[in-house]
Design an enzyme around this catalytic site. Structure first.
Site, PDB file in Angstrom:
ATOM      1  CG  ASP A   1      -2.078   0.942   1.118  1.00  0.00           C
ATOM      2  OD1 ASP A   1      -2.302   1.485   0.022  1.00  0.00           O
ATOM      3  OD2 ASP A   1      -2.774   1.137   2.124  1.00  0.00           O
TER       4      ASP A   1
ATOM      5  CD  GLU B   1      -0.126   5.371  -4.309  1.00  0.00           C
ATOM      6  OE1 GLU B   1       0.257   5.609  -3.141  1.00  0.00           O
ATOM      7  OE2 GLU B   1      -0.793   4.381  -4.608  1.00  0.00           O
TER       8      GLU B   1
ATOM      9  CG  ASP C   1      -8.133   3.873  -0.298  1.00  0.00           C
ATOM     10  OD1 ASP C   1      -8.029   2.637  -0.186  1.00  0.00           O
ATOM     11  OD2 ASP C   1      -7.319   4.667   0.187  1.00  0.00           O
TER      12      ASP C   1
END
Ligand SMILES: *[C@@H]1O[C@H](CO)[C@@H](O)[C@H](O)[C@H]1NC(C)=O
Ligand SMILES: *[C@@H]1O[C@H](CO)[C@@H](O)[C@H](O)[C@H]1NC(C)=O
Length: 983
Positions: free
Chosen positions: A499, A502, A665
């Site tokens: 997670d 980015e 999400d």
């Protein structure tokens, strides 16, 4: 809520004085904080000045492109040298004077056109990051489906099909075929000079701005370009698409850039005169930030695609298709095929942020079992961690030895465990605060640096953090060791969830070297904590109760009606650049449409520096991919001989070689139930086919009906996980009787179909064939299907028609094939009434999802879906054959042990039916233990008799109402061949 969130969502009444603060903090859920960053108000100011700067300097009206200087042909293609025409145009900085165009006919179906700076200073993606075929052995120039055509002055090129030299080119950069009117501005805020002047369609190649425009037929169909939740759905809008390429931690915004960057599109063209179609693909291999625009000028009869990249080179690949599936396969051949999934990965996964301790986690496993809803994999989010640190478990709430026991208990019931791993590594707070992954990382010099060589500090969940530099040679070993130590400390994971990669960071750029590292909190209130209760009412309910605990009771009135579109807005602009001298790392002049504005906002600073001087500006979009590869290799080392199972958020072309993906999400809203289908389809193009959405929705409170429909729908997507945000009402499938019922039914279908899913994924890993398909992938000549993303196909044979709106008991759907295909209901085996281009209305009561089986198919099934994948696999098989009008059917099944890496012995069964005979052949040395128990043959139009199995008479029953022939208890050994006849 977010300014671009659906406005019809009923907001709860919030505490008066604190109202504003709470509204803001409500948006700050984990993993997507950035939906409204803390610096939001400042942002608009600085965007203003960025625009101002662009106004001063953006100018491409004087750009006249390049002229061809020399051109040399060879066996494999050609090499051309170009030079800038006239004075430098300075659209957004310094022009590159000398360019090289290398054209290589790499295969019969793939043409490579690489336009790069002759001095080779622009950033290019290393082979170690995205491996692609280097030695092109044969010369395909003569046999290529595609042709590279060019004009010298100014230089332009176009790609045609060899078989159709006069047809509209597939890609065409000639200015003369371009519209006389400028490309419409991107949006109302897009009036600054750069955009106006960029309406000029020139070919521009500068250090920090590359522009290329190609004509498209006005009525064409474009898919891909992501990662995106597009308001238009799976098919992209030809008049308003601006797809920014900049990996971004944001909760699934509509029409903005999100977690991954995928500059690939599939184009499907239909010729209404001949009623036939052809597809091709275009891939720009670039990690640079950029905008890709689709525009349709009001006059003229073409649309355009325009690339505006802020660095790198123009490294294009063209795939000739000509079918949609072939385009995707050809893309896979280039970037690499998807990783093999362990078969347990197809089971149902359960997760939420907010399981506070091991007891609560264990309770889910128990409750699922008590409700008899299959649970294959139990997950934990960052609640697991001690001090929110990677590779730890909290000594009080998740003690290591108890976790070890818990995970072993799961394993003894054939269940699995997956924990989260965040991208950022916390700094030690002080000298006595020992944190091994950090100190070892410092010792091995594996972290990203500032330009001056000091440690780059960001901020994520644990407070101030550093970030692994995957380009560093030591990083792999350090990462593998950290994962191994964690596993040995009790977290005996079966797979890993990656997670925040980015990579996300809460400071705007660097937090500075003088950050107060003793502060381990985050700069906002977590959901579920005082000040940020998740009290928004589920969509469709009026607020009648608002409790301060955050746990609301849903007893409002259903108010939903058919959906209104989610409102769409582009918000802020960002900046972007290159590695060489004379490059502005912090404020490149062209502002891409990054949803967060500045590129460093809610991410690492663009001047953060990797080994060899590679900068974040050039490599940002690669961070997730590189972490996925490193984690995949780590798992291979920790679990030798087994297939690594990864689910990751930020992806780039070739990520599928290492990982699966979840759609990030999302929101507990009906619109996001619908978006999930487009998302799954998009990632089939991206060659990351193992994908699925957070079922029942992540952000906000879900409700029974939405969760019921979503648990059904996701049972037909590759990755099947229910995941929820901290502080929202619980949404495990056992929480409501109707959802439990829907889940049991849908999971039973999924597990029955497991051999089919597994065969599709074997084909994906070997040939790149997409397992989940848009309807037009299979029926490319039926134009009414080109925009359909409310239905989809699993493989070629299973049609899924889910309910996507509240308050429905029926659903409409296409039954493709224009009446020449018979679709039979999965549950009743009744044939649908054939139609041609019209939708049918189907009954769809709550807990029922419509599934239909295509004719001409033969599908191997598990006869007795059980609680886990392993128990299901230990049961017998059945075979469902569905004859077409000619009495024929065909299918196959790939079977192996489901876990070995690389895959070991396998057996492929082929089922062929025609003329009242079914033959089963097998190939391969894997020994299949389970027998074939039942055979069902649908579409047997006449009462049959004289049933024989390998020449011996055998009992069968015939049901005339559904034209079904059933051979029960045949008990056939699938390691041998079989012939079955009827007359
Ligand atoms: C705009 O340009 C000025 C002068 O070059 C520079 O100081 C300023 O930082 C720039 N602003 C932004 C937001 O790029
Ligand atoms: C461009 O190429 C020409 C011819 O090779 C050379 O003379 C010139 O110096 C080059 N210009 C630049 C800026 O590299």
């Amino acid at each position: 809520m977010r300014h671009d969130s659906p406005t019809h969502l009923t907001m709860p009444k919030l505490l008066g004085a604190l109202g504003l603060t709470i509204l803001v903090s409500l948006t700050l859920a984990k993993d997507f904080l950035g939906s409204l960053p803390p610096q939001a108000t400042d942002l608009s100011l600085s965007v203003g000045s960025i625009i101002e700067n662009a106004t001063q300097e953006g100018n491409s009206s004087g750009c006249q492109g390049y002229n061809l200087q020399t051109l040399q042909e060879d066996e494999a293609g050609l090499t051309a040298k170009l030079s800038l025409v006239g004075e430098s145009c300075q659209a957004f900085g310094e022009d590159i004077v000398n360019l090289t165009v290398r054209v290589t006919y790499e295969t019969a179906t793939r043409l490579h056109v690489n336009i790069f700076d002759t001095s080779d200073e622009q950033y290019t993606i290393p082979q170690s990051v995205v491996q692609r075929p280097q030695q092109i052995k044969d010369a395909y120039r003569q046999s290529s489906d595609l042709v590279f055509n060019y004009e010298s002055s100014p230089f332009s090129f176009w790609i045609t099909r060899k078989a159709h030299p006069d047809a509209t080119p597939l890609f065409d950069t000639r200015l003369k075929s371009m519209p006389p009117t400028p490309i419409p501005a991107v949006d109302s805020s897009d009036t600054y000079k750069n955009t106006t002047s960029l309406n000029n369609l020139s070919f521009v190649f500068e250090k920090q701005y590359l522009q290329l425009t190609s004509a498209l037929p006005k009525d064409t169909n474009i898919y891909g370009l992501g990662e995106a939740v597009a308001s238009s759905g799976f098919r992209r809008n030809l008049t308003s698409t601006v797809q920014a390429m900049w990996a971004r931690d944001v909760a699934d915004p509509v029409d903005e850039n999100a977690y991954g960057s995928h500059p690939i599109y599939l184009e499907h063209r239909f010729d209404s005169a001949t009623q036939t179609s052809q597809s091709h693909g275009v891939f720009l291999l670039s990690a640079a930030g950029g905008d890709i625009l689709l525009r349709t000028p009001p006059s003229g009869n073409i649309s355009v695609i325009q690339y505006r990249m802020i660095g790198g080179v123009l490294d294009f690949y063209f795939f000739s298709g000509p079918s949609p599936k072939a385009v995707i396969e050809q893309y896979g051949e280039l970037i690499g095929m998807p990783t093999w999934q362990p078969i347990w990965g197809f089971g149902f996964h359960l997760c939420r942020w907010g399981y506070q301790n091991i007891a609560e986690t264990r309770e889910q496993v128990t409750s699922m079992r008590a409700a008899n809803i299959p649970l294959e994999v139990m997950w934990n989010d960052i609640d697991l961690y001690h001090a929110v640190r990677d590779f730890t478990s909290d000594p009080v709430s998740f003690p290591g030895e108890e976790m070890r026991q818990f995970i072993r208990d799961l394993a003894s019931s054939n269940q699995h465990y997956i924990p989260i791993v965040d991208a950022a590594i916390p700094k030690q707070v002080n000298a006595s605060d020992l944190y091994d992954p950090y100190t070892k990382g410092v010792a091995k010099d594996v972290f990203i640096k500032n330009p001056d060589g000091t440690e780059y500090v960001g901020q994520v969940w644990p407070g101030y953090t550093v970030f692994p530099d995957w380009f560093q040679n030591n990083t792999q070993d350090w990462w593998t060791e950290a994962l191994r130590n964690w596993s040995q400390a009790g977290i005996e994971f079966s797979g890993i969830w990656l997670d925040m990669n980015e990579a996300s960071s809460f400071c705007d750029g660097s937090c500075g070297t003088d950050a107060d590292i003793s502060n381990t909190s985050v700069p906002f209130i977590l959901p579920g904590e005082p000040g940020n209760f998740v009290t928004d009412y589920p969509e469709c309910y009026n607020s009648t109760v608002s409790g301060p605990s955050g746990n609301i009771t849903v007893n409002g009135t259903l108010t939903c009606h058919l959906d209104t579109a989610v409102s769409v807005s582009l918000n802020k602009r960002g900046l972007g650049a290159g590695k060489q001298e004379g490059v502005d790392l912090n404020t490149p002049q062209y502002a891409i449409h990054n949803g967060f504005g500045r590129l460093s906002n809610h991410a690492l600073a663009t001047n953060a520096t990797h080994v060899d001087g590679q900068v974040e500006l050039d490599t940002h979009n690669l961070w997730g991919l590189m972490e996925e590869k490193a984690t995949h290799l780590a798992l291979k080392s920790i679990q030798p001989g087994k297939r690594p199972f990864l689910i990751s958020r930020s992806t780039f072309p070739s990520s599928g070689r290492w990982t699966g993906h979840w759609l990030g999400d999302n929101f507990s809203l009906w619109a996001y139930l619908r978006h999930s289908i487009s998302g799954v389809l998009q990632f089939q193009i991206f060659q990351i086919p193992f994908v699925g959405a957070d079922t029942c929705g992540f952000v906000g409170n879900t409700d029974e009906e939405l969760c019921n429909r979503w648990m059904q729908l996701s049972a037909f997507t590759p990755f099947y996980r229910n995941h929820n945000i901290k502080g929202a009402i619980p949404q495990e499938p056992y929480r409501w009787d109707s959802v439990a019922d829907a889940s049991r039914k849908a999971i039973a279908v999924r597990y029955a179909l497991l051999p089919y899913w597994y065969t599709l994924f074997a084909l994906s890993s070997t040939s790149g064939t997409p397992p989940v398909r848009a309807l037009f992938f299979e029926f490319p000549d039926e134009p009414e299907l080109f925009d359909v993303d409310s239905q989809f196909l699993v493989g070629s044979d299973i049609l899924v028609t889910p309910v996507l709106y509240p308050n429905s008991t029926t659903v409409q759907g296409y039954f493709p094939g224009h009446g020449n295909v018979t679709w039979r209901d999965w549950y009743t085996h009744e044939a649908a009434k054939p139609t041609s281009g019209q939708k049918l209305e189907l009954q769809a009561p709550l807990s029922h999802i419509n599934v239909d089986v295509r004719d001409g198919s033969a599908i191997l099934l598990h006869a007795e879906p059980a609680y886990t994948i392993e128990e299901t696999r230990q049961g017998p098989y059945s075979l469902l054959v569905s004859l077409d009008f000619a009495g024929k059917a065909q299918g196959n099944a790939y079977i192996d042990d489901g876990i070995s890496n690389p895959p070991g012995p396998s057996r492929t069964l082929t089922f062929t039916a025609s003329q009242n005979q079914l033959v089963i052949n097998g190939n391969g040395s894997f020994s299949i233990q389970q027998r074939l128990q039942d055979i069902f043959i649908l579409g047997v139009t006449q009462v049959a008799s004289n049933f024989k199995l390998n020449g011996q008479a055998h009992n069968a029953t015939y049901d005339a109402t559904v034209q079904k022939l059933s051979f029960s208890n045949v008990n056939v050994d699938l390691n041998g061949d079989l012939t079955m006849t009827w007359a």
